[in-house]
Design an enzyme around this catalytic site. Sequence first.
Site, PDB file in Angstrom:
ATOM      1  N   ASP A  43      18.855  -8.662 -35.683  1.00  0.00           N
ATOM      2  CA  ASP A  43      19.222 -10.025 -34.997  1.00  0.00           C
ATOM      3  C   ASP A  43      19.606 -11.155 -36.056  1.00  0.00           C
ATOM      4  O   ASP A  43      20.504 -11.732 -36.142  1.00  0.00           O
ATOM      5  CB  ASP A  43      17.984 -10.221 -34.083  1.00  0.00           C
ATOM      6  CG  ASP A  43      16.679  -9.957 -34.609  1.00  0.00           C
ATOM      7  OD1 ASP A  43      16.550  -9.508 -35.871  1.00  0.00           O
ATOM      8  OD2 ASP A  43      15.678 -10.252 -33.872  1.00  0.00           O
ATOM      9  N   THR A  60      14.494 -18.924 -38.856  1.00  0.00           N
ATOM     10  CA  THR A  60      14.362 -17.977 -37.524  1.00  0.00           C
ATOM     11  C   THR A  60      12.895 -17.990 -37.376  1.00  0.00           C
ATOM     12  O   THR A  60      12.476 -17.341 -36.036  1.00  0.00           O
ATOM     13  CB  THR A  60      14.643 -16.346 -38.178  1.00  0.00           C
ATOM     14  OG1 THR A  60      14.754 -15.555 -36.972  1.00  0.00           O
ATOM     15  CG2 THR A  60      13.713 -15.857 -39.160  1.00  0.00           C
ATOM     16  N   GLU A 112       9.786  -6.133 -23.870  1.00  0.00           N
ATOM     17  CA  GLU A 112      10.611  -5.546 -25.269  1.00  0.00           C
ATOM     18  C   GLU A 112      11.821  -4.822 -24.735  1.00  0.00           C
ATOM     19  O   GLU A 112      12.517  -4.936 -25.632  1.00  0.00           O
ATOM     20  CB  GLU A 112       9.439  -4.736 -26.121  1.00  0.00           C
ATOM     21  CG  GLU A 112       8.389  -5.797 -26.545  1.00  0.00           C
ATOM     22  CD  GLU A 112       8.915  -6.769 -27.528  1.00  0.00           C
ATOM     23  OE1 GLU A 112       8.613  -6.442 -28.734  1.00  0.00           O
ATOM     24  OE2 GLU A 112       9.292  -7.842 -27.277  1.00  0.00           O
ATOM     25  N   GLU A 137       8.361 -11.096 -43.256  1.00  0.00           N
ATOM     26  CA  GLU A 137       7.449 -11.959 -42.736  1.00  0.00           C
ATOM     27  C   GLU A 137       6.853 -13.132 -43.535  1.00  0.00           C
ATOM     28  O   GLU A 137       6.635 -14.211 -43.061  1.00  0.00           O
ATOM     29  CB  GLU A 137       6.500 -11.128 -41.882  1.00  0.00           C
ATOM     30  CG  GLU A 137       6.612 -10.104 -41.074  1.00  0.00           C
ATOM     31  CD  GLU A 137       7.282 -10.798 -39.519  1.00  0.00           C
ATOM     32  OE1 GLU A 137       7.691 -10.195 -38.726  1.00  0.00           O
ATOM     33  OE2 GLU A 137       7.274 -12.075 -39.723  1.00  0.00           O
ATOM     34  N   GLU A 186      12.416 -16.349 -28.224  1.00  0.00           N
ATOM     35  CA  GLU A 186      13.977 -16.304 -28.278  1.00  0.00           C
ATOM     36  C   GLU A 186      14.632 -17.118 -27.015  1.00  0.00           C
ATOM     37  O   GLU A 186      15.570 -17.495 -27.111  1.00  0.00           O
ATOM     38  CB  GLU A 186      14.412 -14.825 -28.756  1.00  0.00           C
ATOM     39  CG  GLU A 186      14.204 -14.450 -30.071  1.00  0.00           C
ATOM     40  CD  GLU A 186      12.826 -14.220 -30.507  1.00  0.00           C
ATOM     41  OE1 GLU A 186      12.407 -13.921 -31.476  1.00  0.00           O
ATOM     42  OE2 GLU A 186      12.052 -13.769 -29.554  1.00  0.00           O
TER      43      GLU A 186
END
Length: 624
Positions: free
Chosen positions: A259, A463, A352, A119, A373
Amino acid sequence: MRWKSLFLWVLHLMVFSAIFPPGVSADGVTPAEAKELRDEVRDMFYHAFDGYIKHAFPLDELRPLTCKGEDSLGGYALTLIDSLDTLALLGDRERFNAAVDWVSENVRFDIDKTVSVFETTIRILGGLLSAHLIASDYATGMKIQSYDDQLLHLSVDLAQRLLPAFDTPTGIPFGSVNLLHGVDENESKITSTAGGGTLTLEFGVLSRLTNNPVFEQVTKNAVRGIWARRSKINLVGAHINIFTGEWTQKDAGIGTSIDSFYEYLLKAYLLFGDEEYLFMFQEAYKAAMRYLHHDPWYVEVNMNSAATVWPLFNSLQAFWPGLQVLAGDVDLAIRTHAAFFSVWKKYGFTPEGFNLATMSVQHGQKSYPLRPELIESTYWLFKATRDPRYLDVGRDIVASLQYAARCPCGYCHIADVESHKQDDHMESFFLAETVKYLWLLFDLSVGPDNIVENGPYKYIFSTEGHFLPATPEISLVNEHCSYFGAFCKDGAKNRYGIFETSFNHQKTNDTHSHGFFSSSVAQPKIQDSFSTSEFIKGHCQGLTHGQKFGISYSDDEENTYSSDASQPQRHDVVVTNPSLKPVGRDDGSNNTQELHENLKVVHLSDDKDDNNGNQGTHPVEDTS
């Protein structure tokens, strides 16, 4: 060759907007409405950003229901840093300048905080680098006259403090690191595939900007460490022991915990031109399409047997159609996007988890934390096809957010997509990605006027939605100075012309005395467990690409770490994590009030909220 075709496709995609007739819009979305939607999304950004500045700054994130703040990552104004390039994208020079100045003078990383390596890299390091590349370059139109590479200095300081995490036998980093003391002795040795394999863009850009190959090399070794332990059918699991190399969760998929590993394989190739990343992506993508794809959905399977273990759509999978667009697989992307959006239409948001066996929300996975996304994939599909249906998708998403997620000081997580109950939290990525991709979608439809579509460079999105330019300094590092007029790096100076020596990003030095490092600061020594010095150059008949690069799978029973000579040797990163000189003000003062004044709340719309904080826009039809 396929990689050449892929490169040509991406090049076509990047220039398509420049030659496509402007003003394209859907039958249901007129050009005038598309412009109104673009302006509405801009208002959405400022409603959330101003709420953060007024009620939460300089804490990390906003609690939009109670209009308070919270420190969620490291306590260094996370949302502000994550929003920097969105301010630049919107052309907000005043607030971009003020924010860069405040971050330059007040943010420091010599703090006793344990943070997520993943992160911190994608949100903080990526945000700093993207903003630096905008603020330092006249060609972007957002050059700050007084700017003197402060954000780059901060980036180097932060990255150095993350390096101890890579000191593992496999090269795959720990999940967390203390910014002052390094890795705690009790830190977990289990990390996710995405956490260890989604660091290459940010660290690679930093290496190329500072001429220090260490950052790029450790993250490339981490990717190799994961890829070398793939199964015989080229699938990777979700969690791995970074010391033994043993997979602790062998569920393979394209969503949670995996992902962005796929995403950065392709994007690292597109940004850096490194064919090794392309080879890994091609092999990984073929395996995913063979074993995970149940048209139009994707499931989770055992990485060794390919037996289905989890027939679930999770919201993180929604990035996949956008990645397929970049890979040139548009037809499959269209079908999968339509399936994913059908879930949004059913509930007004994507939960989710959505169970494909029962076609209902998965128990315990009912929330929607403002994820970007699906919007990201919508933008890429519209950019590639100009199909008007994607503007309709964007309009529906705006309506859902405005009707159910808007709250007094920002936008709230949806705790339950069926009841639309709100939760008092707003992740920084809402400003870094969610509204960014929505705004780009509608701006593209009315004739783009922004740095990404009309700027001086082609950009690759991280990302976290930070856009990184394919400049010669970043993308042509192996070609510079090889021909007249090429980009050259001469010490700390950049120039164009012929220079005798070249930057070799495979070679490391024990110390680095130029650029942004002092010769008195010990630099990491990298023992590359997959030595690039032994790569076979040229084309050799009889060798596969995997053999050429020395990368092959490891059987599960061989994934235990031992001192036996037949086992992969320890990947050593010797890091002196010292009292690095902090970047920031020496007097410790904090100009929070000054930034509040400079980033003054500006209401760009006269629309008034009702008592529930909702605007009178399109309500979401309940189709559940």
